[in-house]
Scaffold this active site. Structure first.
Site, mmCIF file in Angstrom:
data_model
loop_
_atom_site.group_PDB
_atom_site.id
_atom_site.type_symbol
_atom_site.label_atom_id
_atom_site.label_comp_id
_atom_site.label_asym_id
_atom_site.label_seq_id
_atom_site.Cartn_x
_atom_site.Cartn_y
_atom_site.Cartn_z
ATOM 1 N N ALA A 289 0.825 -1.218 0.000
ATOM 2 C CA ALA A 289 0.000 0.000 0.000
ATOM 3 C C ALA A 289 0.852 1.258 0.000
ATOM 4 O O ALA A 289 1.781 1.383 0.805
ATOM 5 C CB ALA A 289 -0.928 0.010 1.211
ATOM 6 N N GLY B 256 6.558 1.011 5.611
ATOM 7 C CA GLY B 256 7.455 0.094 4.916
ATOM 8 C C GLY B 256 7.495 0.353 3.424
ATOM 9 O O GLY B 256 8.563 0.326 2.801
ATOM 10 N N CYS B 257 6.339 0.610 2.839
ATOM 11 C CA CYS B 257 6.274 0.849 1.393
ATOM 12 C C CYS B 257 6.953 2.171 1.029
ATOM 13 O O CYS B 257 7.573 2.272 -0.029
ATOM 14 C CB CYS B 257 4.827 0.822 0.922
ATOM 15 S SG CYS B 257 4.079 -0.821 1.137
ATOM 16 N N THR B 258 6.866 3.150 1.909
ATOM 17 C CA THR B 258 7.552 4.416 1.676
ATOM 18 C C THR B 258 9.059 4.210 1.745
ATOM 19 O O THR B 258 9.804 4.708 0.888
ATOM 20 C CB THR B 258 7.093 5.481 2.683
ATOM 21 O OG1 THR B 258 5.689 5.709 2.485
ATOM 22 C CG2 THR B 258 7.857 6.775 2.518
ATOM 23 N N ALA C 9 10.099 2.421 -1.490
ATOM 24 C CA ALA C 9 9.992 3.311 -2.646
ATOM 25 C C ALA C 9 11.119 4.342 -2.643
ATOM 26 O O ALA C 9 11.727 4.617 -3.685
ATOM 27 C CB ALA C 9 8.632 3.998 -2.672
#
Length: 157
Positions: free
Chosen positions: A41, A46-48, A51
């Site tokens: 998401a 974590g995804c930030t 990325a």
């Protein structure tokens, strides 16, 4: 649970919308090595982290001939917000029904805070210029993944 892709197999075809609402197909990616990474998401911690690690490694990845594309279930408008908020310099694709996640082995059962849930499995698939799978990593960690990927691809820091 979906099967992981085999090295040497052709990547499953797809057409998805990017963060600006434009269609991107696997056929559009031919002619250049591509890193497809699947994440749960946009704008979560974590995804930030993951990325931003890809963003910060774009010079080295592009210098070695790779483009990076992130794929999540988020709608294009949220992906545009994610790109703008974190100054992401690569394409983000929307897979709201998780069909591409499933085709690439990035959807299934996983542990989340001690519970088994069905969802996106953080995964990375590397394709050659012809759309053939050269590397498939499943259930990767957000932190340190890009550095590990670069080592596996032989890309210097």
């Amino acid at each position: 649970m979906t099967e992981r892709l085999d090295i040497g197999s052709p990547a499953p075809d797809f057409t998805l919308l990017d963060q600006d609402g434009a269609e991107v197909s696997l056929a559009d990616l031919r002619g250049r090595k591509t890193v497809l990474y699947f994440y749960p998401a946009a704008m979560t911690p974590g995804c930030t982290t993951q990325a931003c690690d890809f963003r910060d490694s774009m010079g080295a990845l592009q210098g070695s001939g790779y483009r990076v594309i992130g794929i999540s279930r988020d709608e294009p408008s949220k992906l545009a917000e994610f790109r703008d908020r974190d100054a992401l310099t690569f394409t983000l694709l929307s897979d709201p029904d998780h069909a591409v996640h499933s085709a690439y082995g990035a959807w299934g059962e996983k542990m989340n805070y001690g519970k088994v849930v069905e969802g996106a499995i953080r995964s990375t698939v590397v394709l050659d210029e012809e759309g053939v799978v050269t590397l498939a990593l499943s259930n990767v960690k957000a932190t340190g993944h890009v550095a590990r990927l670069r080592r596996l691809l032989g890309i210097d820091a």
